[in-house]
Design a protein around this motif. Structure first.
Motif, PDB file in Angstrom:
ATOM      1  N   GLY A  47      44.162  21.945  39.096  1.00 56.31           N
ATOM      2  CA  GLY A  47      44.560  23.008  38.775  1.00 56.31           C
ATOM      3  C   GLY A  47      43.432  24.010  38.766  1.00 56.31           C
ATOM      4  O   GLY A  47      42.319  23.814  39.058  1.00 56.31           O
ATOM      5  N   LEU A  48      43.807  25.353  38.260  1.00 51.38           N
ATOM      6  CA  LEU A  48      42.865  26.333  38.320  1.00 51.38           C
ATOM      7  C   LEU A  48      42.603  26.886  36.913  1.00 51.38           C
ATOM      8  O   LEU A  48      43.629  27.027  36.049  1.00 51.38           O
TER       9      LEU A  48
ATOM     10  N   ASP B   4      39.731  19.250  29.432  1.00 49.69           N
ATOM     11  CA  ASP B   4      39.695  17.848  29.553  1.00 49.69           C
ATOM     12  C   ASP B   4      41.225  17.453  30.108  1.00 49.69           C
ATOM     13  O   ASP B   4      40.994  16.213  30.579  1.00 49.69           O
ATOM     14  N   ALA B   5      41.978  18.264  30.206  1.00 49.48           N
ATOM     15  CA  ALA B   5      43.212  17.679  30.802  1.00 49.48           C
ATOM     16  C   ALA B   5      43.259  18.356  32.349  1.00 49.48           C
ATOM     17  O   ALA B   5      43.803  17.709  33.255  1.00 49.48           O
ATOM     18  N   VAL B   6      42.898  19.627  32.575  1.00 56.01           N
ATOM     19  CA  VAL B   6      42.948  20.251  34.004  1.00 56.01           C
ATOM     20  C   VAL B   6      41.612  20.238  34.400  1.00 56.01           C
ATOM     21  O   VAL B   6      40.593  20.815  33.761  1.00 56.01           O
ATOM     22  N   LEU B   7      41.308  19.749  35.640  1.00 54.65           N
ATOM     23  CA  LEU B   7      40.108  19.686  36.383  1.00 54.65           C
ATOM     24  C   LEU B   7      40.154  20.647  37.350  1.00 54.65           C
ATOM     25  O   LEU B   7      40.652  20.681  38.127  1.00 54.65           O
ATOM     26  N   ASP B   8      39.230  21.930  37.076  1.00 52.53           N
ATOM     27  CA  ASP B   8      39.165  22.863  37.800  1.00 52.53           C
ATOM     28  C   ASP B   8      39.226  22.779  39.442  1.00 52.53           C
ATOM     29  O   ASP B   8      38.070  22.025  39.818  1.00 52.53           O
ATOM     30  N   GLU B   9      39.910  23.114  40.128  1.00 50.38           N
ATOM     31  CA  GLU B   9      40.009  22.924  41.606  1.00 50.38           C
ATOM     32  C   GLU B   9      40.324  21.542  42.012  1.00 50.38           C
ATOM     33  O   GLU B   9      40.427  21.457  43.222  1.00 50.38           O
ATOM     34  N   ALA B  10      40.768  20.778  41.044  1.00 52.26           N
ATOM     35  CA  ALA B  10      40.879  19.218  41.519  1.00 52.26           C
ATOM     36  C   ALA B  10      42.379  19.059  41.211  1.00 52.26           C
ATOM     37  O   ALA B  10      43.207  18.468  41.993  1.00 52.26           O
TER      38      ALA B  10
END
Length: 399
Positions: free
Chosen positions: A340-341, A332-338
């Motif tokens: 963070g990873l 919900d906090a880290v958007l993968d590839e956007a």
């Protein structure tokens, strides 16, 4: 899937913290925070940060704590917030009954409008006695994803959900868990994530950054950093095993392990067994001001479970690329590839691959850091998050 964020690459200048809300009613709401302790932890930090930003003309706040001493107590005292200590050995028995009666009498005498409980112990104790006292609105909280607590605590907390008027959760993942597993209806749940302070966005001067790195013992580089309690759920062991895979390619690599906890000795032994003791610095616990993530080139969080990851959002505020495990509220906090990873939990190979990718691709690291910073300000900045809490308080208090 394409991820869109408005103004994703914008990096506004940090603004000074401000009390909320901007406009105050004639009579302030009387609010009591109920918490287990003033120890340094994610839940406790979020509570005191929120308390410090209340506008006294709008909210008259006091705090009830079962363990009224701890590192964060000084911040409540500095803000002039009254504290009522209710020390007790457990939540049952004659002692607890006496303290409960004392709490109910206090809530009635102070004509408290809202009782906001922040953790499982205050949920169980505070919700019951707040209802006995006939308070207008009782809020309990769920700030964890999954828990290994004893079944009797889980059942008692489930009872607190039913006693409360509303359940506050800190991520969509936790909301789904409460609705699906605890049977709480959607209309009684509100998602309000932890917020990141404005000063976390402030970029330190070169001299201040050098000083911060020296204080953490990582004057060289590149630097991978983790800020988390040294507990099994944070799974530092997987990070150390990933570092063993990275050191042959980056012999100058340094890993800053910031935090204290019961796993410290075991992790030190593991670092020695893996042959990476020279690359790992156990920096101990440090105040979160200034934002420690500014000292790192890459920030990591490899937890097995998370309700909402304060550390990750602080890393994003510092403009650092993040590698985190796909658990609980972290996606919900880290958007993968956007921004963070994301990698699977307890997978050293996947973690090493993501960290190595950021070390080897500076342009990618910069892009993710910039986008993470903008996302943190837009979604988790003070005004956005605290405005939602203010709206919930007013809705419940003026039903």
């Amino acid at each position: 899937m394409e991820v869109q964020l408005s103004n994703l690459t914008a990096t506004p200048s940090p603004a000074a913290p401000a009390a909320f809300p901007r406009k105050a009613p004639t009579t302030p709401l009387r609010v009591v925070f109920c918490t287990d302790s003033f120890d340094l932890g994610g839940t406790e930090l979020n509570a005191v940060r929120t308390a410090e930003r209340f506008d006294p003309a709008h909210v008259s706040l006091s705090v009830v704590a079962f363990r009224p001493e701890g590192e964060l107590r000084a911040r409540y005292d500095a803000a002039g917030i009254p504290v009522l200590g209710l020390p007790m050995a457990n939540l049952y028995g004659a002692g607890a009954l006496a303290q409960g009666a004392r709490l109910a009498e206090y809530l009635r005498r102070e004509r408290v409008d809202i009782v906001h409980c922040h953790d499982i112990y205050s949920n169980i104790f505070g919700a019951f006695w707040a209802r006995i006292a006939g308070r207008r609105a009782v809020i309990v909280s769920r700030r964890w994803w999954h828990s290994a607590r004893p079944r009797k605590l889980t059942l008692a907390n489930r009872g607190a959900y039913r006693l409360a008027h509303h359940v506050l959760v800190n991520s969509e993942a936790v909301r789904r868990s409460v609705e699906r597993e605890e049977g709480v209806t959607a209309k009684r749940i509100t998602v309000i994530p932890n917020f990141v302070e404005e000063d976390a966005f402030a970029t330190p001067s070169p001299a201040a950054l050098t000083s911060l790195r020296q204080r953490l013992g990582v004057a060289g580089g590149p630097v991978i950093g983790i800020v988390a309690r040294l507990a099994a759920v944070k799974d530092h062991a997987t990070l150390l095993r990933a570092v063993r895979l990275l050191v042959p390619r980056w012999p100058g690599l340094r890993v800053a392990v910031v935090g204290s906890g019961p796993e410290r000795e075991a992790l030190g032994r593991l670092a020695a067994e893996l042959g990476i003791a020279n690359a790992v610095v156990f920096a101990g616990a440090h105040p979160n001001r200034p934002n420690l993530h500014h000292a790192f080139d890459v920030s990591v969080l490899c937890s097995k479970s998370e309700g909402f990851p304060n550390s990750v959002v602080e890393a994003m505020a510092a403009g650092r690329p993040v590698v985190a495990t796909r658990v609980g509220g972290t996606p919900d906090a880290v958007l993968d590839e956007a921004t963070g990873l994301l990698v699977p939990p307890s997978d050293p190979d996947a973690l090493a691959g993501a960290l190595g990718r950021l070390l080897a691709e500076p342009a990618l690291a910069i892009r993710l850091g910039e986008q993470g910073r903008a996302s943190a300000r837009e979604r988790f900045g003070e005004s956005a998050v605290l405005g939602r809490l203010d709206a919930l308080y007013n809705r419940l208090a003026h039903r």
